[in-house]
Design an enzyme around this catalytic site. Sequence first.
Site, short mmCIF file in Angstrom:
data_model
loop_
_atom_site.label_atom_id
_atom_site.label_comp_id
_atom_site.label_asym_id
_atom_site.label_seq_id
_atom_site.Cartn_x
_atom_site.Cartn_y
_atom_site.Cartn_z
N LYS A 111 0.83 -1.21 0.00
CA LYS A 111 0.00 0.00 0.00
C LYS A 111 0.86 1.26 0.00
O LYS A 111 0.52 2.25 -0.63
CB LYS A 111 -0.97 0.01 1.20
CG LYS A 111 -2.11 -0.99 1.03
CD LYS A 111 -3.28 -0.69 1.95
CE LYS A 111 -4.44 -1.63 1.65
NZ LYS A 111 -5.60 -1.44 2.51
N LYS A 192 -5.39 -9.78 -5.93
CA LYS A 192 -6.59 -9.83 -5.09
C LYS A 192 -7.68 -8.87 -5.58
O LYS A 192 -7.36 -7.76 -6.00
CB LYS A 192 -6.18 -9.44 -3.66
CG LYS A 192 -7.23 -9.69 -2.61
CD LYS A 192 -6.84 -9.07 -1.27
CE LYS A 192 -7.64 -7.81 -1.02
NZ LYS A 192 -7.46 -7.20 0.28
N LYS A 195 -11.28 -3.72 -2.89
CA LYS A 195 -12.29 -2.67 -3.00
C LYS A 195 -11.69 -1.28 -3.19
O LYS A 195 -12.39 -0.36 -3.52
CB LYS A 195 -13.24 -2.70 -1.81
CG LYS A 195 -12.63 -2.41 -0.48
CD LYS A 195 -13.73 -2.49 0.57
CE LYS A 195 -13.22 -2.93 1.91
NZ LYS A 195 -12.09 -2.15 2.41
P1 ATP Z 1 -8.80 -3.46 0.20
O1 ATP Z 1 -9.46 -4.51 -0.63
O2 ATP Z 1 -9.30 -2.11 -0.02
O3 ATP Z 1 -7.31 -3.59 0.27
P2 ATP Z 1 -9.21 -4.94 2.49
O4 ATP Z 1 -8.51 -6.11 1.98
O5 ATP Z 1 -8.71 -4.38 3.72
O6 ATP Z 1 -9.31 -3.70 1.59
P3 ATP Z 1 -11.72 -5.37 3.69
O7 ATP Z 1 -13.05 -5.37 3.07
O8 ATP Z 1 -11.44 -4.37 4.74
O9 ATP Z 1 -10.71 -5.33 2.50
O10 ATP Z 1 -11.41 -6.74 4.25
C1 ATP Z 1 -12.32 -7.30 5.10
C2 ATP Z 1 -12.07 -8.75 5.15
O11 ATP Z 1 -12.35 -9.31 3.88
C3 ATP Z 1 -10.64 -9.09 5.49
O12 ATP Z 1 -10.66 -10.19 6.32
C4 ATP Z 1 -10.03 -9.43 4.17
O13 ATP Z 1 -9.01 -10.37 4.31
C5 ATP Z 1 -11.22 -10.01 3.43
N1 ATP Z 1 -11.10 -9.80 1.99
C6 ATP Z 1 -11.09 -8.63 1.33
N2 ATP Z 1 -10.92 -8.81 0.01
C7 ATP Z 1 -10.84 -10.16 -0.15
C8 ATP Z 1 -10.66 -11.01 -1.28
N3 ATP Z 1 -10.53 -10.51 -2.49
N4 ATP Z 1 -10.64 -12.34 -1.08
C9 ATP Z 1 -10.80 -12.87 0.16
N5 ATP Z 1 -10.95 -12.12 1.26
C10 ATP Z 1 -10.97 -10.79 1.11
#
Ligand code: ATP
Length: 326
Positions: A111, A192, A195
């Site tokens: 990041k 990945k 969001k």
């Molecule tokens: P960003 O996607 O913006 O980097 P993030 O990974 O922090 O944000 P969150 O929605 O805050 O996304 O994550 C919430 C939970 O969902 C966390 O446990 C994260 O590991 C999981 N998560 C998010 N994106 C994925 C993905 N693509 N596949 C599996 N788990 C996910």
Amino acid sequence: MKRILTGLQPSGELTIGSLIGGISQTIKYQDEYESFIFVPDLHAITVPQDAKLLHERIKKNVALYIASGVNPEKNTIYIQSDNLYHTNLAWILECNTYMGEASRMTQFKDKSSKFKNIPVGLFTYPILMASDILLYDADYVPVGIDQKQHVELARDIAIRFNGKYGDTFKIPEPLIPKTGAKIMDLQDPTKKMSKSETNPKGIIYLLDDEKTIRKKIMSAVTDSEAKVCYDPEKKPGISNLLTIYAYFKKVTIEESEKEFIGKNYGEFKTKVADIVVEELLKIQEKYNEIMKDNQIDIILNKGKEITTEIAKKKYEEVVKKIGLGR
Ligand code: ATP
Ligand code: LTN
């Protein structure tokens, strides 16, 4: 009763990755464990946010948790910034964390590479996350694989603190889903589905409409082999779609693979789109109902009350042990 706790940053619209990797496990275990789920809004500001959008997203996410199946009767649902003990304990934990271990966090490396001026909070973010977890003596922390390292840091901090000051914190364990620990971007299945990614074409948001969902799935990047089988190394696109299909259809990957023997990619993608649309439309219908009534504030006030009481007790214990105050 064992306690599980998780949070999803309101740093962007929730995606099917957030659902599969994060929320789904809370739903799975909510009957078995005492369950806490919150909105880590203080984590969201580790990267720049539009204040109005951030504010709207906080309640929107709570509504999406509930619409996805998080039962407010069985879960304590709350907002991180509603409880000042999170940041208070985080400071104390920061003073008990080494630069070396904090510098090893791979998410910070990813990041921070996007910034010319890196916010310090982005670096200390995992320590605030440790505070979120340790304040409540959580046994299990459901997260996607990308967050495993952060939960491990929370464990290391807790073990060290306990060793220095006596038994204070429960040592938490990450709870990683067997399938769907990492849902990939539909346009670049080697990374990945995130969001906070700027190109929405590879991301399915929980609130995407039917036409958009179908378009994104039908144009998902695959390969030229024309064989539907699970092989994340050689066939990341198809494997990702199989994972998504298996999750929404509530079957195993092997069962999904069998279903598509001899089918072409077009037929396969149509079936994936059908089930994703069916399930997301159900969530959206509930979401719209929840947004219409004003139950969310009542739920969040209750969450604030319950968690403040628990966190206060833990914080005061810590303060006493380390010799702060009068
Ligand atoms: P960003 O996607 O913006 O980097 P993030 O990974 O922090 O944000 P969150 O929605 O805050 O996304 O994550 C919430 C939970 O969902 C966390 O446990 C994260 O590991 C999981 N998560 C998010 N994106 C994925 C993905 N693509 N596949 C599996 N788990 C996910
Ligand atoms: N860092 C997590 C969100 C998060 C969290 C937590 C998850 C903040 N505090 C405590 C589990 C437990 C993320 O970015 N997904």
